[in-house]
Design a protein around this motif. Sequence first.
Motif, short mmCIF file in Angstrom:
data_model
loop_
_atom_site.label_atom_id
_atom_site.label_comp_id
_atom_site.label_asym_id
_atom_site.label_seq_id
_atom_site.Cartn_x
_atom_site.Cartn_y
_atom_site.Cartn_z
N MET A 139 26.44 46.54 -35.91
CA MET A 139 25.74 46.54 -34.65
C MET A 139 25.27 47.96 -34.29
SD MET A 139 26.99 44.81 -31.16
CE MET A 139 27.07 45.84 -29.74
N LEU A 140 26.09 48.97 -34.54
CA LEU A 140 25.71 50.32 -34.17
C LEU A 140 24.95 51.06 -35.27
CD1 LEU A 140 28.87 51.66 -32.31
CD2 LEU A 140 26.68 51.08 -31.33
N MET A 141 25.33 50.85 -36.49
CA MET A 141 24.79 51.67 -37.57
C MET A 141 23.27 51.52 -37.79
SD MET A 141 27.22 53.51 -38.11
CE MET A 141 26.48 54.53 -39.35
N PRO A 142 22.68 50.35 -37.62
CA PRO A 142 21.23 50.26 -37.81
C PRO A 142 20.43 50.98 -36.73
CG PRO A 142 22.21 48.07 -37.83
CD PRO A 142 23.27 49.03 -37.45
N ARG A 143 21.08 51.38 -35.68
CA ARG A 143 20.40 52.03 -34.56
C ARG A 143 20.23 53.52 -34.81
NH1 ARG A 143 19.63 47.99 -30.87
NH2 ARG A 143 21.24 46.44 -30.91
N THR A 144 19.31 54.11 -34.07
CA THR A 144 19.11 55.55 -34.17
C THR A 144 20.29 56.25 -33.48
OG1 THR A 144 17.95 55.79 -32.07
CG2 THR A 144 16.60 55.24 -34.03
N PRO A 145 20.53 57.52 -33.79
CA PRO A 145 21.61 58.25 -33.12
C PRO A 145 21.46 58.24 -31.59
CG PRO A 145 20.90 59.47 -35.04
CD PRO A 145 19.94 58.32 -34.88
N THR A 146 20.24 58.34 -31.11
CA THR A 146 20.02 58.32 -29.66
C THR A 146 20.40 56.97 -29.07
OG1 THR A 146 18.22 59.92 -29.89
CG2 THR A 146 18.28 58.63 -27.85
N GLU A 147 20.02 55.90 -29.74
CA GLU A 147 20.38 54.55 -29.26
C GLU A 147 21.90 54.36 -29.28
OE1 GLU A 147 16.64 51.74 -30.54
OE2 GLU A 147 17.98 52.42 -32.14
N ARG A 148 22.55 54.84 -30.33
CA ARG A 148 24.01 54.72 -30.41
C ARG A 148 24.69 55.48 -29.28
NH1 ARG A 148 23.26 55.37 -36.30
NH2 ARG A 148 23.97 57.51 -36.10
N LEU A 149 24.19 56.67 -29.00
CA LEU A 149 24.77 57.46 -27.92
C LEU A 149 24.60 56.74 -26.57
CD1 LEU A 149 26.11 60.04 -26.91
CD2 LEU A 149 23.83 61.07 -26.78
N ARG A 150 23.43 56.18 -26.35
CA ARG A 150 23.21 55.42 -25.10
C ARG A 150 24.14 54.23 -25.00
NH1 ARG A 150 16.97 55.71 -25.79
NH2 ARG A 150 16.52 57.68 -24.75
N MET A 151 24.31 53.52 -26.10
CA MET A 151 25.19 52.35 -26.08
C MET A 151 26.63 52.75 -25.78
SD MET A 151 23.81 50.09 -29.29
CE MET A 151 25.02 48.81 -29.09
N VAL A 152 27.09 53.78 -26.44
CA VAL A 152 28.47 54.23 -26.24
C VAL A 152 28.66 54.74 -24.81
CG1 VAL A 152 30.17 55.96 -26.95
CG2 VAL A 152 28.88 54.71 -28.66
N SER A 153 27.66 55.44 -24.30
CA SER A 153 27.74 55.94 -22.93
C SER A 153 27.83 54.78 -21.94
CB SER A 153 26.51 56.80 -22.63
OG SER A 153 26.54 57.25 -21.31
N ARG A 154 27.05 53.74 -22.15
CA ARG A 154 27.11 52.57 -21.26
C ARG A 154 28.46 51.86 -21.38
NH1 ARG A 154 21.53 51.78 -22.93
NH2 ARG A 154 22.28 50.31 -24.47
N MET A 155 29.00 51.79 -22.58
CA MET A 155 30.31 51.16 -22.76
C MET A 155 31.39 51.96 -22.02
SD MET A 155 30.50 49.68 -26.62
CE MET A 155 29.47 50.82 -27.53
N TYR A 156 31.31 53.28 -22.13
CA TYR A 156 32.28 54.14 -21.43
C TYR A 156 32.16 53.94 -19.92
CZ TYR A 156 34.53 58.18 -19.41
OH TYR A 156 35.32 58.98 -18.64
N ASP A 157 30.95 53.96 -19.41
CA ASP A 157 30.73 53.77 -17.97
C ASP A 157 31.28 52.43 -17.50
OD1 ASP A 157 29.47 56.24 -17.81
OD2 ASP A 157 27.44 55.40 -17.85
N SER A 158 31.03 51.39 -18.28
CA SER A 158 31.53 50.05 -17.92
C SER A 158 33.05 50.01 -17.92
CB SER A 158 30.99 49.00 -18.88
OG SER A 158 29.60 48.90 -18.77
N SER A 159 33.66 50.58 -18.94
CA SER A 159 35.13 50.55 -19.02
C SER A 159 35.75 51.38 -17.89
CB SER A 159 35.62 51.03 -20.38
OG SER A 159 35.30 52.38 -20.59
N ARG A 160 35.13 52.49 -17.56
CA ARG A 160 35.63 53.32 -16.46
C ARG A 160 35.57 52.54 -15.14
NH1 ARG A 160 37.15 58.19 -14.80
NH2 ARG A 160 36.28 59.04 -12.88
N LYS A 161 34.47 51.84 -14.91
CA LYS A 161 34.34 51.04 -13.69
C LYS A 161 35.42 49.95 -13.63
CE LYS A 161 29.43 51.80 -13.05
NZ LYS A 161 28.08 51.23 -13.13
#
Length: 70
Positions: free
Chosen positions: A1-23
């Motif tokens: 799911m993550l590897m086919p994405r660009t590094p920028t897309e992966r960073l955005r995804m991980v950032s959103r996951m972190y934000d969601s888990s923190r909430k």
Amino acid sequence: MLMPRTPTERLRMVSRMYDSSRKLVISSIKSEGGKLSSSQLCVQPFLRIYGSDFTVVDRKKIINKPLTCN
């Protein structure tokens, strides 16, 4: 799911996951602890997520430092 994405897309995804888990963690803490100060809401997620990774002495050192929370 993550590897086919660009590094920028992966960073955005991980950032959103972190934000969601923190909430989710903050919501859980609020529902358990009632009214907490902003500094407590800064410390409690750290203790919930990373607290068991540190000794009691190290935890005290970390939470007694000036904190910057979002």
